[in-house]
Design an enzyme around this catalytic site. Structure first.
Site, PDB file in Angstrom:
ATOM      1  N   ARG A 146     -10.385   7.130  -9.165  1.00 26.40           N
ATOM      2  CA  ARG A 146     -10.330   8.595  -9.230  1.00 26.40           C
ATOM      3  C   ARG A 146     -10.789   9.098 -10.596  1.00 26.40           C
ATOM      4  O   ARG A 146     -11.569  10.049 -10.703  1.00 26.40           O
ATOM      5  CB  ARG A 146      -8.889   9.057  -8.939  1.00 26.40           C
ATOM      6  CG  ARG A 146      -8.493   8.933  -7.475  1.00 26.40           C
ATOM      7  CD  ARG A 146      -6.981   8.909  -7.297  1.00 26.40           C
ATOM      8  NE  ARG A 146      -6.592   8.993  -5.894  1.00 26.40           N
ATOM      9  CZ  ARG A 146      -6.645   7.979  -5.031  1.00 26.40           C
ATOM     10  NH1 ARG A 146      -7.081   6.791  -5.445  1.00 26.40           N
ATOM     11  NH2 ARG A 146      -6.267   8.136  -3.772  1.00 26.40           N
TER      12      ARG A 146
ATOM     13  N   SER B 124      -5.970   8.954   3.724  1.00 32.54           N
ATOM     14  CA  SER B 124      -5.801   9.901   2.623  1.00 32.54           C
ATOM     15  C   SER B 124      -7.014   9.897   1.696  1.00 32.54           C
ATOM     16  O   SER B 124      -7.207  10.836   0.916  1.00 32.54           O
ATOM     17  CB  SER B 124      -4.543   9.556   1.818  1.00 32.54           C
ATOM     18  OG  SER B 124      -4.693   8.291   1.191  1.00 32.54           O
TER      19      SER B 124
ATOM     20  N   LYS C 192      -9.258  -0.977   7.767  1.00 35.34           N
ATOM     21  CA  LYS C 192      -9.444  -1.472   6.397  1.00 35.34           C
ATOM     22  C   LYS C 192     -10.581  -2.500   6.375  1.00 35.34           C
ATOM     23  O   LYS C 192     -11.420  -2.534   7.274  1.00 35.34           O
ATOM     24  CB  LYS C 192      -8.138  -2.076   5.888  1.00 35.34           C
ATOM     25  CG  LYS C 192      -7.001  -1.070   5.752  1.00 35.34           C
ATOM     26  CD  LYS C 192      -7.214  -0.135   4.583  1.00 35.34           C
ATOM     27  CE  LYS C 192      -6.001   0.750   4.338  1.00 35.34           C
ATOM     28  NZ  LYS C 192      -6.161   1.595   3.135  1.00 35.34           N
TER      29      LYS C 192
ATOM     30  N   ARG D  56      -6.184  -5.384   9.745  1.00 38.87           N
ATOM     31  CA  ARG D  56      -5.175  -6.186   9.051  1.00 38.87           C
ATOM     32  C   ARG D  56      -4.011  -6.583   9.950  1.00 38.87           C
ATOM     33  O   ARG D  56      -3.403  -7.633   9.736  1.00 38.87           O
ATOM     34  CB  ARG D  56      -4.671  -5.424   7.817  1.00 38.87           C
ATOM     35  CG  ARG D  56      -5.692  -5.405   6.699  1.00 38.87           C
ATOM     36  CD  ARG D  56      -5.241  -4.640   5.485  1.00 38.87           C
ATOM     37  NE  ARG D  56      -6.184  -4.827   4.378  1.00 38.87           N
ATOM     38  CZ  ARG D  56      -6.182  -4.118   3.269  1.00 38.87           C
ATOM     39  NH1 ARG D  56      -5.290  -3.156   3.095  1.00 38.87           N
ATOM     40  NH2 ARG D  56      -7.067  -4.359   2.317  1.00 38.87           N
TER      41      ARG D  56
ATOM     42  N   ASP E  76      -0.725  -0.604   1.794  1.00 39.58           N
ATOM     43  CA  ASP E  76      -1.370  -1.779   1.204  1.00 39.58           C
ATOM     44  C   ASP E  76      -0.415  -2.929   0.924  1.00 39.58           C
ATOM     45  O   ASP E  76      -0.866  -4.046   0.654  1.00 39.58           O
ATOM     46  CB  ASP E  76      -2.090  -1.391  -0.096  1.00 39.58           C
ATOM     47  CG  ASP E  76      -3.409  -0.687   0.166  1.00 39.58           C
ATOM     48  OD1 ASP E  76      -3.901  -0.761   1.302  1.00 39.58           O
ATOM     49  OD2 ASP E  76      -3.944  -0.063  -0.768  1.00 39.58           O
TER      50      ASP E  76
ATOM     51  N   GLY F 185     -14.524   0.411   0.385  1.00 41.89           N
ATOM     52  CA  GLY F 185     -14.297   1.608   1.182  1.00 41.89           C
ATOM     53  C   GLY F 185     -13.993   2.830   0.346  1.00 41.89           C
ATOM     54  O   GLY F 185     -14.461   3.940   0.632  1.00 41.89           O
TER      55      GLY F 185
END
Length: 423
Positions: free
Chosen positions: A27, A151, A329, A333, A302, A75
């Site tokens: 970010r 998100s 993902k 997963r 995660d 990703g």
């Protein structure tokens, strides 16, 4: 490369240095590109962060023709850079990734950016990368999108929002996934001086007064990665009572949702102590305090793999819910966990958003575990070496988020050796 992990014992009392949060770093790299007065310390050394740095560097250095950006398996980079390139006026970009990346949906983000006026087209399959992006000034400021998928779509929009002439008014439809990651993005915006609000299903971001902000430089130190810490929580949980490790550098007040590890692993016998100088001490104080572990992980998906393997190694059952994003993902997963835990002799069932693990008293040794090009599969299963010898295939995949993982394990006494994968 394949990593053969021996049945090991933790060398207690070691101190492990973990680099900055991948989530925060990614970010902040975009914010730094938009607002160069920001200086960053303790950034992540992950592949994902390096991909973003290389893409931003390429944008600065190449001024002619269409830019070609390959994010490989990253990703986060695909989503964040798609929004970033959409506002780079006069720039044309073709952004692509690995074959798996080209199977990961991105329509929701593209449609949201188009609502703002972005010029984005699909270069191949509709709804999926690769994308052709023609950067332009976005004049619209109201957008809505489904909130239950990822998100990262929301954060991608929030990161460019201060650079929009009118800011952003974002309406989220339905139940919001991974709220801590949205709050992290907003907190980082606040930290650099952007005004935001988040009430109910509505987020507002004001346009940033860049000129006044750039009058003075700002230094931000990135907190170390809590997702990376999760594997050490699992290692301590699977170690003998009295085992201990210290990690750097962490804060009691964290922006990262994965800090929920502190309370979750208390049920598995691990206590957390915040020491001076931002050090984090993990201690195994008891056996698990429950025979059946339950956690709702919508805010921290995660760590699901790590928790499932911890419970399996401890011989207790577990129910983990809020996992619907795991299917899109690096791999599915939930399916991958079911497959690999079954190889080890465990019984596990999955649904669209949950997994149910049956307690097991035996773990098959010397099993070769597939990682599915997923860094978290490799690292989540590695702590089981404290119980039985095992083999991790394609072990170098850990570089996506934690490049020094295997050397850190060796430093702590969990020994192994690398060899070429057998065809």
């Amino acid at each position: 490369m394949t990593h053969h992990l021996l049945h090991s014992k933790l060398l207690t009392g070691k101190e492990i240095a973990i680099t900055g949060s991948k989530s925060e770093t990614n970010r902040l790299l975009l914010l730094q590109a938009l607002y160069p007065h920001i200086h960053l310390e303790n950034t992540s050394n992950s592949d994902d962060s390096e991909v973003i740095m290389q893409a931003l560097r390429k944008l600065m250095l190449e001024n002619q023709g269409q830019l070609f950006i390959d994010v490989h398996h990253a990703g986060t980079a695909m989503r964040f850079l798609t929004a970033f390139f959409a506002i780079q006026e006069g720039k044309e970009v073709l952004i692509t990734g690995s074959s798996r990346m080209q199977e990961r949906p991105i329509r929701i983000l593209v449609e949201a950016l188009r609502q703002l006026g972005a010029d984005i087209t699909y270069a191949d399959q509709d709804g999926f990368p690769p994308l052709r992006i023609k950067g332009k000034k976005l004049l619209q400021y109201k957008v809505s999108l489904p909130a239950h998928i990822s998100s990262q779509y929301i954060s991608a929009l929030l990161l460019i929002a201060p650079s929009l002439e009118n800011g952003l008014q974002l309406t989220l439809e339905g139940e919001i996934t991974s709220v801590p990651y949205i709050q992290m993005t907003l907190a980082l915006l606040n930290q650099i001086g952007v005004t935001t609000s988040f009430e109910g299903n509505h987020i507002a971001v004001a346009p940033f007064e860049v000129q006044s902000a750039m009058a003075t430089s700002q230094s931000i130190t990135v907190e170390s990665d809590w997702s990376s810490a999760s594997y050490w929580y699992s290692i301590i949980a699977l170690s003998e009572v009295g085992s201990q490790v210290t990690l750097t550098s962490y804060q009691a007040e964290s922006l990262q949702g994965d800090q929920i590890l502190v309370s979750l692993y208390e049920h598995l016998g691990v206590t957390t102590t915040f020491l001076p100088d931002f050090r984090l001490q993990l201690t195994k104080v008891s056996l698990p305090t429950t025979s059946h572990f339950e956690a709702h992980l919508m805010g921290a998906p995660d760590i699901a793999q790590t928790l499932a393997v911890s419970c399996f190694g401890l011989g207790i059952s577990c129910t983990l819910t809020g996992l619907h994003t795991l299917k899109i993902k690096e791999t599915d997963r939930l399916a991958a966990l079911q497959q690999e835990i079954s190889k080890l002799g465990g019984q596990i069932q999955t649904t669209e958003d949950a997994l149910f693990l049956v307690a097991s008293s035996h773990i098959h040794p010397n099993v070769a575990l597939a990682t599915y090009q997923d860094h978290r599969m490799a690292m989540a299963f590695a702590p089981l070496a404290l119980r039985v010898p095992l083999i991790i295939e394609d072990a170098e995949v850990v570089s996506k988020s934690y490049p020094t993982f295997w050397s850190d394990l060796a430093q702590a006494g969990i020994s192994g050796e690398m060899s070429e994968n057998k065809s």
